[in-house]
Design an enzyme around this catalytic site. Structure first.
Site, PDB file in Angstrom:
ATOM      1  N   GLU A  61       0.820  -1.207   0.000  1.00  0.00           N
ATOM      2  CA  GLU A  61       0.000   0.000   0.000  1.00  0.00           C
ATOM      3  C   GLU A  61       0.852   1.254   0.000  1.00  0.00           C
ATOM      4  OE1 GLU A  61      -3.336  -1.862   3.000  1.00  0.00           O
ATOM      5  OE2 GLU A  61      -2.360   0.022   3.461  1.00  0.00           O
TER       6      GLU A  61
ATOM      7  N   CYS B 110       3.106   8.287   1.838  1.00  0.00           N
ATOM      8  CA  CYS B 110       3.412   7.270   2.841  1.00  0.00           C
ATOM      9  C   CYS B 110       3.725   5.966   2.107  1.00  0.00           C
ATOM     10  CB  CYS B 110       2.171   7.143   3.728  1.00  0.00           C
ATOM     11  SG  CYS B 110       2.284   5.851   4.946  1.00  0.00           S
TER      12      CYS B 110
ATOM     13  N   CYS C 285       4.446  -7.728   8.085  1.00  0.00           N
ATOM     14  CA  CYS C 285       5.400  -7.296   9.114  1.00  0.00           C
ATOM     15  C   CYS C 285       5.640  -8.467  10.054  1.00  0.00           C
ATOM     16  CB  CYS C 285       4.810  -6.101   9.879  1.00  0.00           C
ATOM     17  SG  CYS C 285       5.980  -5.325  11.010  1.00  0.00           S
TER      18      CYS C 285
ATOM     19  N   CYS D  55       2.415  -5.604  16.660  1.00  0.00           N
ATOM     20  CA  CYS D  55       1.824  -4.570  17.505  1.00  0.00           C
ATOM     21  C   CYS D  55       0.316  -4.828  17.544  1.00  0.00           C
ATOM     22  CB  CYS D  55       2.146  -3.186  16.954  1.00  0.00           C
ATOM     23  SG  CYS D  55       3.933  -2.927  16.809  1.00  0.00           S
TER      24      CYS D  55
ATOM     25  N   CYS E  69      -2.259  -2.784  15.390  1.00  0.00           N
ATOM     26  CA  CYS E  69      -1.934  -2.529  13.981  1.00  0.00           C
ATOM     27  C   CYS E  69      -2.414  -3.669  13.104  1.00  0.00           C
ATOM     28  CB  CYS E  69      -0.423  -2.361  13.833  1.00  0.00           C
ATOM     29  SG  CYS E  69       0.098  -2.272  12.106  1.00  0.00           S
TER      30      CYS E  69
ATOM     31  N   CYS F  13      -3.035   1.832   8.277  1.00  0.00           N
ATOM     32  CA  CYS F  13      -1.950   0.933   7.914  1.00  0.00           C
ATOM     33  C   CYS F  13      -2.416  -0.510   7.689  1.00  0.00           C
ATOM     34  CB  CYS F  13      -0.978   1.002   9.090  1.00  0.00           C
ATOM     35  SG  CYS F  13       0.486   0.053   8.965  1.00  0.00           S
TER      36      CYS F  13
HETATM   37  N1  SAH Z   1       6.587  -0.248  11.374  1.00  0.00           N
HETATM   38  C1  SAH Z   1       6.820   1.133  11.505  1.00  0.00           C
HETATM   39  C2  SAH Z   1       6.213   1.986  10.400  1.00  0.00           C
HETATM   40  C3  SAH Z   1       4.848   1.595   9.911  1.00  0.00           C
HETATM   41  S1  SAH Z   1       3.486   1.852  11.002  1.00  0.00           S
HETATM   42  C4  SAH Z   1       6.350   1.608  12.851  1.00  0.00           C
HETATM   43  O1  SAH Z   1       5.678   0.849  13.551  1.00  0.00           O
HETATM   44  O2  SAH Z   1       6.690   2.737  13.208  1.00  0.00           O
HETATM   45  C5  SAH Z   1       3.230   3.616  10.884  1.00  0.00           C
HETATM   46  C6  SAH Z   1       2.475   4.209  12.082  1.00  0.00           C
HETATM   47  O3  SAH Z   1       1.083   3.859  12.046  1.00  0.00           O
HETATM   48  C7  SAH Z   1       3.007   3.720  13.415  1.00  0.00           C
HETATM   49  O4  SAH Z   1       3.194   4.770  14.323  1.00  0.00           O
HETATM   50  C8  SAH Z   1       1.917   2.798  13.859  1.00  0.00           C
HETATM   51  O5  SAH Z   1       1.978   2.663  15.239  1.00  0.00           O
HETATM   52  C9  SAH Z   1       0.675   3.490  13.355  1.00  0.00           C
HETATM   53  N2  SAH Z   1      -0.517   2.636  13.286  1.00  0.00           N
HETATM   54  C10 SAH Z   1      -0.579   1.328  12.992  1.00  0.00           C
HETATM   55  N3  SAH Z   1      -1.864   0.885  13.040  1.00  0.00           N
HETATM   56  C11 SAH Z   1      -2.630   1.944  13.380  1.00  0.00           C
HETATM   57  C12 SAH Z   1      -4.034   2.121  13.586  1.00  0.00           C
HETATM   58  N4  SAH Z   1      -4.899   1.111  13.426  1.00  0.00           N
HETATM   59  N5  SAH Z   1      -4.467   3.360  13.912  1.00  0.00           N
HETATM   60  C13 SAH Z   1      -3.607   4.387  14.032  1.00  0.00           C
HETATM   61  N6  SAH Z   1      -2.287   4.277  13.860  1.00  0.00           N
HETATM   62  C14 SAH Z   1      -1.778   3.066  13.534  1.00  0.00           C
HETATM   63 FE1  SF4 Z   2       4.751  -3.648  12.112  1.00  0.00          FE
HETATM   64 FE2  SF4 Z   2       2.437  -2.384  12.423  1.00  0.00          FE
HETATM   65 FE3  SF4 Z   2       4.065  -2.684  14.513  1.00  0.00          FE
HETATM   66 FE4  SF4 Z   2       4.735  -0.971  12.538  1.00  0.00          FE
HETATM   67  S1  SF4 Z   2       2.969  -0.794  13.915  1.00  0.00           S
HETATM   68  S2  SF4 Z   2       6.053  -2.519  13.530  1.00  0.00           S
HETATM   69  S3  SF4 Z   2       3.873  -2.085  10.741  1.00  0.00           S
HETATM   70  S4  SF4 Z   2       3.046  -4.347  13.382  1.00  0.00           S
END
Ligand code: SAH
Ligand code: SF4
Length: 386
Positions: A118, A132, A139, A143, A146, A368
């Site tokens: 994406e 972005c 991944c 998290c 996410c 994301c």
């Molecule tokens: N893996 C890297 C970059 C990709 S995620 C990282 O974790 O930093 C980019 C941002 O989107 C991160 O700050 C992540 O915590 C946030 N993010 C992921 N899922 C989300 C969600 N459902 N709502 C809001 N922010 C989210």
């Molecule tokens: Fe991976 Fe999502 Fe965690 Fe970023 S926020 S490290 S994309 S699992």
């Protein structure tokens, strides 16, 4: 079409920047300068001319965005046909293109069969707009808030595949040739799918491609790499790329952060903060961005806002409060607006300006990892229906 992809080794698909393009017609779009030179030599360009030819083609591709070898008017006709026989100027396919009412554009891009990532264009961030980009498909980190974290890692993207995301967006926004005025894509953020610091070679090469003054000329300080906290790679990121750093913090104590960002068990907050303090080039005009997703009843109390302020004391930082973007069956809810405002006020009073990142493109699943799943779900139900 075939893309130049480095051979993948072992389960994690380690990107090998010295790998040669595969056999068959490969695309020259998004190559690094050394890869372009190799491509010219493989096409039979004499050694003494190869360097100049590579520079010319590189500029046609990355400054002018041409899609046809015939447009390369400073290259002899015969030479152009030789190149056209062996290479293409093709971009990866766009599987879905969604434009939100707020101007956000989201692309689902097919890099190879079964490999889709994406890319999201968000207008009005910084001077004009941010793209972005994804650095991995899926991944390895999980998290809990996410959606990408629920998808298995398919593989690392190559530098070419990362650069191609910008090229595709520039095609769509008619941003060729590169100009310094009225640009829509002024900033790049590595906040799409994947953990950029688990793919640092490719991320670093892609930043070289995108920042090159003879190409897309996006300044290194206009690129932000976001990490969930891969501590041993943070300083290396700064040294190699001179890009801006963003940290997905989301919690100020190890207990909660272990839950939300499980990588914290390996690299706890104190170690993370030490690495951040040592990030090259950090000062008041080049600050670290701390991302903090607002999860109802989980990390959004005034006490946690105060803890955030004291944790960041002495670090040149910006804070981005991100309203949680829910996905189907997600285990959290977004904090109430009032709670977010109270939290923001505490952070504001400590000297951080307008830290709430407004939700963008909600109508097109801009969180994301969401478009990919939504699109797969729709395609699966379309298949069932036929
Ligand atoms: N893996 C890297 C970059 C990709 S995620 C990282 O974790 O930093 C980019 C941002 O989107 C991160 O700050 C992540 O915590 C946030 N993010 C992921 N899922 C989300 C969600 N459902 N709502 C809001 N922010 C989210
Ligand atoms: Fe991976 Fe999502 Fe965690 Fe970023 S926020 S490290 S994309 S699992």
């Amino acid at each position: 079409m075939q893309y130049v992809r480095a051979p993948m080794t072992a389960a994690l698909n380690i990107y090998d920047p010295s790998a040669k393009p595969q056999a068959g017609p490969t695309s020259l779009v998004g190559l690094t300068r050394p890869q372009m030179l190799d491509a010219m030599k493989s096409a039979g360009v004499e050694d003494r001319k190869a360097k100049m030819r590579a520079e010319q083609v590189w500029r046609w591709v990355h400054h002018h965005g041409v899609t046809d070898f015939e447009a390369m008017t400073n290259i002899a006709k015969g030479q152009r046909s030789v190149l056209a026989e062996q290479y293409t100027l093709a971009r990866p396919d766009i599987v879905e293109r969604l434009v939100s009412v707020d101007g956000t554009r989201k692309y689902l891009i097919r890099l190879a069969p079964g490999v889709e990532c994406e890319t999201v264009f968000i207008p009005d961030v910084g001077r004009s707009g941010a793209l972005c980009v994804s650095s991995q498909v899926g991944c390895t980190l999980n998290c809990t808030f996410c959606h990408t974290g629920t998808q298995k890692l398919v593989r690392n993207l190559t530098a070419q595949e990362i650069a191609a995301q910008v090229i595709i967006a520039r095609d769509d926004l008619s941003e060729w040739p590169t100009s310094n005025e009225n640009r829509q894509i002024t900033n790049i953020v590595f906040m799409g799918m994947g953990e950029p610091l688990y793919n640092l070679d490719a991320v670093s090469d892609s930043i070289d491609i995108m920042s090159d003054g003879d190409g897309m000329a996006i300044g290194r300080r206009r690129m932000t790499v976001s990490t969930s906290g891969v501590v041993p790679k943070i300083i290396e990121l700064g040294k190699r790329t001179r890009a801006m750093l963003a940290i997905s913090l989301h919690a100020t104590n190890d207990g909660l952060r272990n839950e939300l960002v499980p990588l914290n068990k390996k690299y706890p907050i104190a170690e993370l903060m030490d690495a951040i303090r040592a990030y090259p080039g950090l000062n008041n005009s080049n600050r670290v961005t701390f991302e903090y997703v607002m999860l109802k009843g989980v990390n959004d109390s005034p006490a946690e806002a105060r803890a955030l302020v004291s944790l960041l004391r002495g670090v040149p930082s910006k804070i981005n409060l991100i309203p949680f973007n829910p996905w189907p069956d997600s285990p959290y809810e977004c904090s109430d607006w009032e709670t977010i405002e109270t939290f923001a006020e505490i952070v504001n009073r400590a000297g951080y300006a307008s830290p709430i990142r407004t939700p963008r493109g909600r109508d097109i699943f801009a969180a994301c990892g969401q478009l990919k799943s939504e699109s797969e779900r729709m395609r699966a139900s379309a298949r069932k229906a036929t």
